[in-house]
Each structure stands twice: as structure tokens, then as C-alpha cells.
Motif scaffolding. Structure first.
Motif, PDB file in Angstrom:
ATOM      1  N   ALA A 166       8.137   1.213   6.878  1.00 50.81           N
ATOM      2  CA  ALA A 166       7.423  -0.046   6.634  1.00 50.81           C
ATOM      3  C   ALA A 166       8.388  -1.130   6.163  1.00 50.81           C
ATOM      4  N   LEU A 167       9.315  -0.766   5.290  1.00 54.05           N
ATOM      5  CA  LEU A 167      10.320  -1.729   4.807  1.00 54.05           C
ATOM      6  C   LEU A 167      11.262  -2.154   5.927  1.00 54.05           C
ATOM      7  N   VAL A 220       0.839  -1.207   0.000  1.00 51.07           N
ATOM      8  CA  VAL A 220       0.000   0.000   0.000  1.00 51.07           C
ATOM      9  C   VAL A 220       0.871   1.253   0.000  1.00 51.07           C
ATOM     10  N   TYR A 221       1.916   1.260   0.841  1.00 48.53           N
ATOM     11  CA  TYR A 221       2.811   2.411   0.884  1.00 48.53           C
ATOM     12  C   TYR A 221       3.526   2.605  -0.459  1.00 48.53           C
ATOM     13  N   LYS A 222       3.875   1.516  -1.120  1.00 53.99           N
ATOM     14  CA  LYS A 222       4.533   1.625  -2.425  1.00 53.99           C
ATOM     15  C   LYS A 222       3.589   2.234  -3.464  1.00 53.99           C
ATOM     16  N   VAL A 229       6.301  13.872  -1.461  1.00 56.43           N
ATOM     17  CA  VAL A 229       7.114  12.727  -1.883  1.00 56.43           C
ATOM     18  C   VAL A 229       8.066  12.333  -0.753  1.00 56.43           C
ATOM     19  N   ALA A 230       8.607  13.326  -0.058  1.00 52.93           N
ATOM     20  CA  ALA A 230       9.515  13.050   1.061  1.00 52.93           C
ATOM     21  C   ALA A 230       8.821  12.254   2.167  1.00 52.93           C
ATOM     22  N   THR A 231       7.598  12.652   2.534  1.00 47.81           N
ATOM     23  CA  THR A 231       6.887  11.918   3.584  1.00 47.81           C
ATOM     24  C   THR A 231       6.516  10.507   3.129  1.00 47.81           C
ATOM     25  N   ALA A 232       6.247  10.350   1.821  1.00 51.53           N
ATOM     26  CA  ALA A 232       5.975   9.004   1.293  1.00 51.53           C
ATOM     27  C   ALA A 232       7.232   8.143   1.354  1.00 51.53           C
ATOM     28  N   HIS A 233       8.392   8.738   1.053  1.00 49.33           N
ATOM     29  CA  HIS A 233       9.677   8.033   1.210  1.00 49.33           C
ATOM     30  C   HIS A 233       9.842   7.557   2.654  1.00 49.33           C
TER      31      HIS A 233
END
Length: 383
Positions: A280-281, A251-253, A270-274
Motif C-alpha cells: 500500500a505504501l 487502514v493497513y497501519k 504480523v508478517a502478512t500485515a507488513h
């Protein structure tokens, strides 16, 4: 590349996101240019000696709302705040008709200041917004505004780790959802409510709320829209907390791909998604010890935020903490003693930097400060 994405995008607003971001990455800061010119026009309107031109004021207010909200959605918080705050000064809150538009400006400022970690200003903005909303003569308009305000206050309290009060605010916001409430506002209320339920361990309710938010955002905006990506981020957060780690990573990807598609490389969203994907990883790879991908995403988050914000901005605290946790695990599997010590030293520095930022923003008696301190002591003081 961003211009090509913009042309392919179906949503006009998404096209504009990509075009503006593309211009910024090419060195053209359209945001600053537009902000400077807009403020100049507002100041001119405010300082006329004769009676202000009401029609001109209304036009400026309309422009200010559109431009301020747009820049906020792109993640350019400082310029967005200047535009919204300047626009609000044009409102005459002694007039009931002006209270409606004034309340909208204050609500957007509340959201913006919370997102930009200006928590004291956000608290003041909420109090002022409630006062302005109380002057409205229409009960329906009052209910709509209070629904949004309670939802935004939930987001503020969540950021401050005041989870009990945040949960109460989320329930008030949910109760006031009704006809006339914009769809984006409904989705954000559901999202904030889900996060509040997660921290209160009310997982069934949290799942129901975030899945409803995902359904509505997908139905109304489509899978390639940032609003859908927002709901995916919060769904990933729910999944992490119920130990559905594999699905959470997927989901995060997906959320990361959408935000990157729209906003490109050097953008806050984009930074917060990174950062979210990196964490999560990190959890996902506990069993394998392969943290290369997690480290990459954490480092990208730090790199982007450092470019966009001052070195002492609170937004850096969580991304530095995530990288520190990843480095600790990498150090454990490093066979060379000297290399292990170098990695642990870097992790320690990141933890201390994160702790310093948390203390400056929250003080000593806060959950975020305590969590950061506990992780630091667990890793380096009581190994």
C-alpha cells in the motif's frame, strides 16, 4: 514486552496469544511440547486392545478442537494441522452424532491448509467434509456446516485465482447464513465474499459486505482483537482496488498495529500485515519517490516468513514480489549507475524467485504465475 501486553489485554484469548508468542520468542516452544503430548495421548487411545473409552475420546476431541483452533489462530500452522488431523482420526463418521464434530475438524483443516498453501490437501479436505456433512440428520446443522464450508472453499478458490468459482461459492455461503452460525464464521463468510466481489469488480457489494464484517467484529470482539484486524486488512484491500489509496494506508497501519500489539515481532500474521502495508505504501508513494518505509515493511515480511517457513514456501512469493517492485522504483531515482544496476539485479533475483515459487505451486496456466511473469518481463525484458 509481550507479557506486559498480555496482562493489559482485556480478552482472555488475546492474553493467551501474547503469552504463547512471548514464550516462543524467549526460546520456549510450548506449541511443539503440547502437540507432541496430545498426539501421544490420541495414539494411546486409538491402539487400546479393548473397547475404547468413549468418555476419554470425547475429552480428547474437545481438547483437540480447542488447542488446534488456538494454534491455528496464532499462526502456528504445522502444529495446528497435526492436532486437528489426529483428532479427526478419533471420530467415528459412521455415527451421525460424530459427523457433527468430524465436520468441524475438517472445516478447520480446510481453512488451515488453504492458509498454509497446501492447496491439493485443501481440495481433498473439502470433498471429505461435504461427504461427512451429508450424513447429518439435522437440516439446521447441515445448513450451518455448508455455509462455513462454502465460505472456506471461496477462500481456497481465491488463493488459486479461480475467481469465478470463488464468487459463486461466496454467494452460496452468504445465502446459508442463519441462526446458530458462530459469529466468527459469519464474519469470515462476509470477508471472503467481499474479496470475491472485489476481483469481480462488484465494488458496491464488496463495500457493503466488508463494512458489515467490520461492524460485527468491532461489536463482538472489540478494536484490539485480531478478528477486527482481519476485517481491516480486507477493507484495505477493497480501498486499494477503488483507488482510495490514502485511506487504504491508514487502514493497513491500524491493522498492523493491532496484530503487532497481539502477536509481537516474529509471527506470520504480523508478517502478512507488513507485506500488505508495504505494498500500500509502495502505491501511495508513487508521486513522491520516497519508498523507505515501504521497503522496510517488505523486508520485515520476508525476514519473518523466512524464519518461520522453509525457503521454498509459497508465502514468500508475494512478499518477494512486493520488495522487487519497490526496488525497481528506487533504482529509477538512483543517480549512480553502478548502484542502480546493483538494485535492479536484486529486484530481478526477487522476481525470478517469486516466479519459480508460483510455477511450482500453480503451474504455468494460472493468474498468479501470469501476473508474476508479466511484471518480470515488463521490468527486465521489455523495459
Amino acid at each position: 514486552m509481550l507479557f506486559q501486553k498480555a496482562l493489559r489485554a482485556g480478552d482472555t484469548r488475546v492474553k493467551l496469544y501474547a503469552v504463547f508468542q512471548g514464550l516462543r520468542e524467549e526460546g520456549f516452544d510450548q506449541s511443539e511440547v503440547l502437540t507432541t503430548e496430545f498426539i501421544r495421548r490420541c495414539q494411546k487411545a486409538l491402539h487400546v486392545e479393548e473397547k475404547p473409552d468413549r468418555q476419554a475420546i470425547q475429552k480428547l476431541l474437545k481438547t483437540g478442537m480447542s488447542l488446534g483452533v488456538f494454534l491455528s489462530e496464532v499462526g502456528w500452522y504445522e502444529d495446528a494441522e497435526k492436532i486437528l488431523a489426529t483428532s479427526y482420526k478419533l471420530c467415528n463418521t459412521r455415527e451421525p452424532d460424530d459427523c457433527r464434530i468430524a465436520s468441524k475438524f475438517l472445516t478447520r483443516l480446510l481453512h488451515l491448509r488453504t492458509a498454509n498453501c497446501k492447496f491439493d490437501s485443501a481440495k481433498d479436505t473439502f470433498r471429505e467434509a461435504v461427504d461427512v456433512a451429508s450424513k447429518m440428520t439435522s437440516k439446521n446443522e447441515l445448513d450451518i456446516n455448508m455455509a462455513v464450508l462454502y465460505g472456506e472453499k471461496c477462500g481456497l478458490l481465491f488463493a488459486l485465482s479461480d475467481y469465478e468459482e470463488g464468487y459463486k461459492c461466496s454467494m452460496k455461503a452468504l445465502q446459508k447464513i442463519g441462526p446458530g452460525l458462530p459469529m466468527k464464521a459469519v464474519i469470515d463468510i462476509l470477508r471472503n465474499g467481499s474479496k470475491a466481489c472485489v476481483v469481480k469488480r462488484k465494488f458496491k457489494k464488496a463495500e457493503l459486505l466488508i463494512k458489515q464484517a467490520m461492524f460485527l467484529s468491532k461489536q463482538h470482539f472489540g478494536c484490539d482483537h485480531p478478528k477486527y484486524a482481519d476485517t481491516l486488512i480486507d477493507y484495505g484491500y477493497y480501498l486499494l482496488n477503488v483507488d482510495a489509496i490514502n485511506l487504504s494506508v491508514k487502514v493497513y497501519k491500524e491493522a498492523f498495529r493491532t496484530r503487532f500489539y497481539v502477536f509481537g515481532y516474529n509471527n506470520l500474521h504480523v508478517a502478512t500485515a507488513h507485506e500488505d502495508l508495504g505494498y500500500a505504501l509502495y502505491v501511495h508513494e508513487y508521486s513522491t519517490g520516497n519508498f523507505d518505509e515501504a521497503r522496510y515493511h517488505a523486508e520485515r515480511a520476508i525476514s519473518i516468513i523466512t524464519k518461520l517457513f522453509p525457503d521454498d514456501h509459497l508465502l514468500l512469493a508475494s512478499s518477494k514480489r512486493v520488495k522487487a517492485l519497490i526496488l525497481e522504483e528506487i533504482a529509477i531515482d538512483t543517480p549512480i549507475r553502478q548502484k542502480e544496476e546493483e538494485i535492479l539485479k536484486e529486484a530481478q533475483e526477487l522476481h525470478l524467485a517469486s516466479l519459480d515459487l508460483a510455477r511450482k505451486s500453480f503451474g504455468e496456466n494460472n493468474v498468479q504465475t501470469a501476473k508474476t511473469l508479466w511484471k518480470f518481463r515488463s521490468a527486465f525484458i521489455n523495459p
